[in-house]
Design a protein around this motif. Structure first.
Motif, short mmCIF file in Angstrom:
data_model
loop_
_atom_site.label_atom_id
_atom_site.label_comp_id
_atom_site.label_asym_id
_atom_site.label_seq_id
_atom_site.Cartn_x
_atom_site.Cartn_y
_atom_site.Cartn_z
N SER A 106 80.43 -24.13 -91.71
CA SER A 106 81.41 -24.61 -92.68
C SER A 106 82.27 -25.73 -92.11
CB SER A 106 82.30 -23.45 -93.14
OG SER A 106 83.00 -22.93 -92.03
N MET A 107 82.06 -26.07 -90.87
CA MET A 107 82.85 -27.13 -90.24
C MET A 107 82.49 -28.49 -90.81
SD MET A 107 82.82 -25.67 -86.34
CE MET A 107 83.38 -27.19 -85.65
N GLU A 108 83.45 -29.40 -90.78
CA GLU A 108 83.26 -30.74 -91.33
C GLU A 108 82.45 -31.62 -90.36
OE1 GLU A 108 85.93 -34.63 -92.60
OE2 GLU A 108 86.91 -32.70 -92.35
N TRP A 109 81.49 -32.36 -90.93
CA TRP A 109 80.70 -33.32 -90.16
C TRP A 109 81.37 -34.68 -90.24
CZ3 TRP A 109 76.56 -32.14 -87.18
CH2 TRP A 109 76.02 -30.85 -87.33
N LEU A 110 81.50 -35.36 -89.10
CA LEU A 110 82.14 -36.67 -89.04
C LEU A 110 81.13 -37.78 -88.86
CD1 LEU A 110 85.08 -35.90 -86.57
CD2 LEU A 110 85.20 -36.03 -89.07
N THR A 111 81.46 -38.93 -89.42
CA THR A 111 80.75 -40.18 -89.17
C THR A 111 81.50 -40.91 -88.06
OG1 THR A 111 82.10 -41.39 -90.74
CG2 THR A 111 80.09 -40.34 -91.61
N ASP A 112 81.00 -42.07 -87.63
CA ASP A 112 81.74 -42.88 -86.65
C ASP A 112 83.13 -43.22 -87.20
OD1 ASP A 112 79.67 -42.97 -84.76
OD2 ASP A 112 78.83 -44.82 -85.58
N GLU A 113 83.19 -43.62 -88.47
CA GLU A 113 84.47 -43.98 -89.08
C GLU A 113 85.38 -42.77 -89.21
OE1 GLU A 113 81.44 -44.65 -90.67
OE2 GLU A 113 81.32 -46.69 -89.84
N GLY A 114 84.80 -41.64 -89.59
CA GLY A 114 85.57 -40.41 -89.71
C GLY A 114 86.15 -39.98 -88.37
N LEU B 65 94.31 -25.96 -84.48
CA LEU B 65 93.17 -26.76 -84.04
C LEU B 65 92.25 -27.10 -85.20
CD1 LEU B 65 91.41 -27.67 -81.51
CD2 LEU B 65 90.36 -25.41 -81.67
N GLY B 66 91.91 -28.38 -85.33
CA GLY B 66 90.87 -28.79 -86.27
C GLY B 66 89.54 -28.83 -85.52
N CYS B 67 88.48 -28.33 -86.13
CA CYS B 67 87.16 -28.31 -85.50
C CYS B 67 86.18 -29.13 -86.32
CB CYS B 67 86.65 -26.88 -85.37
SG CYS B 67 87.66 -25.85 -84.30
N TYR B 68 85.44 -30.02 -85.66
CA TYR B 68 84.56 -30.97 -86.34
C TYR B 68 83.26 -31.11 -85.57
CZ TYR B 68 89.10 -32.05 -88.26
OH TYR B 68 90.33 -31.94 -88.85
N LEU B 69 82.24 -31.60 -86.27
CA LEU B 69 80.93 -31.82 -85.68
C LEU B 69 80.52 -33.28 -85.85
CD1 LEU B 69 79.19 -28.70 -87.26
CD2 LEU B 69 80.11 -28.88 -84.95
N VAL B 70 79.75 -33.79 -84.89
CA VAL B 70 79.16 -35.13 -84.97
C VAL B 70 77.70 -35.00 -84.60
CG1 VAL B 70 79.15 -37.47 -84.02
CG2 VAL B 70 81.34 -36.31 -84.41
N ASP B 71 76.82 -35.54 -85.44
CA ASP B 71 75.40 -35.60 -85.13
C ASP B 71 75.19 -36.78 -84.17
OD1 ASP B 71 72.62 -36.25 -85.13
OD2 ASP B 71 72.38 -35.21 -87.03
N ALA B 72 74.91 -36.47 -82.91
CA ALA B 72 74.81 -37.51 -81.88
C ALA B 72 73.63 -38.45 -82.12
CB ALA B 72 74.69 -36.86 -80.51
N ASP B 73 72.59 -37.98 -82.80
CA ASP B 73 71.46 -38.86 -83.10
C ASP B 73 71.80 -39.81 -84.23
OD1 ASP B 73 69.79 -37.79 -81.17
OD2 ASP B 73 68.91 -36.32 -82.54
N GLN B 74 72.52 -39.33 -85.21
CA GLN B 74 72.87 -40.14 -86.37
C GLN B 74 74.02 -41.11 -86.08
OE1 GLN B 74 73.66 -37.73 -89.81
NE2 GLN B 74 73.28 -39.41 -91.21
N TYR B 75 74.90 -40.74 -85.15
CA TYR B 75 76.07 -41.57 -84.82
C TYR B 75 76.15 -41.79 -83.31
CZ TYR B 75 77.12 -40.59 -89.63
OH TYR B 75 77.02 -40.50 -90.99
N PRO B 76 75.19 -42.54 -82.77
CA PRO B 76 75.16 -42.74 -81.32
C PRO B 76 76.34 -43.56 -80.78
CG PRO B 76 73.50 -44.11 -82.39
CD PRO B 76 74.07 -43.20 -83.45
N ALA B 77 76.99 -44.36 -81.62
CA ALA B 77 78.12 -45.16 -81.14
C ALA B 77 79.26 -44.25 -80.68
CB ALA B 77 78.60 -46.12 -82.22
N SER B 78 79.54 -43.21 -81.46
CA SER B 78 80.59 -42.26 -81.06
C SER B 78 80.17 -41.52 -79.79
CB SER B 78 80.88 -41.26 -82.18
OG SER B 78 81.57 -41.88 -83.23
N ALA B 79 78.92 -41.08 -79.75
CA ALA B 79 78.44 -40.36 -78.57
C ALA B 79 78.56 -41.24 -77.32
CB ALA B 79 77.00 -39.91 -78.78
#
Length: 108
Positions: free
Chosen positions: A5-13, A54-68
């Motif tokens: 149920s955690m929110e997925w972030l984009t690079d902009e997010g 605490l806010g908890c979020y997820l980032v797909d490292a393959d989809q958003y490699p710039a953030s990774a």
């Protein structure tokens, strides 16, 4: 991707999140990563236990490699704790419940 149920972030997010005050746990994951999938249910429990602080979020490292890349992510899953937009701590791996609590409690 992981059933959570955690929110997925984009690079902009990610950038928007880090511009806000407060504590945020951002977990870099990938669909193919089995330890990431294992960690997902633990993260939901952690998020519900610490929702006031605490806010908890997820980032797909393959989809958003710039953030990774920006945060030096080399292994998955990687948990990155931010306080007021500043990187406070990182941990790599599918931490168990006790390890997750200890990681967060050290920053609270």
């Amino acid at each position: 991707m992981a059933d959570t149920s955690m929110e997925w972030l984009t690079d902009e997010g990610m950038e928007d999140l880090l511009a806000q005050p407060g504590m945020a746990l951002v977990v870099f994951m990938a669909q193919w990563c089995q330890p990431c999938q294992t960690l997902a249910s633990r993260l939901d429990r952690l998020a519900s236990r610490h929702s006031a602080q605490l806010g908890c979020y997820l980032v797909d490292a393959d989809q958003y490699p710039a953030s990774a890349q920006k945060y030096g992510i080399r292994g998955l899953p990687t948990l990155v704790l931010f306080v007021d937009g500043d990187l406070e701590a990182t941990r790599v791996g599918a931490l168990d419940d006790d390890q997750l609590d200890a990681f967060i409690d050290a920053a609270l």
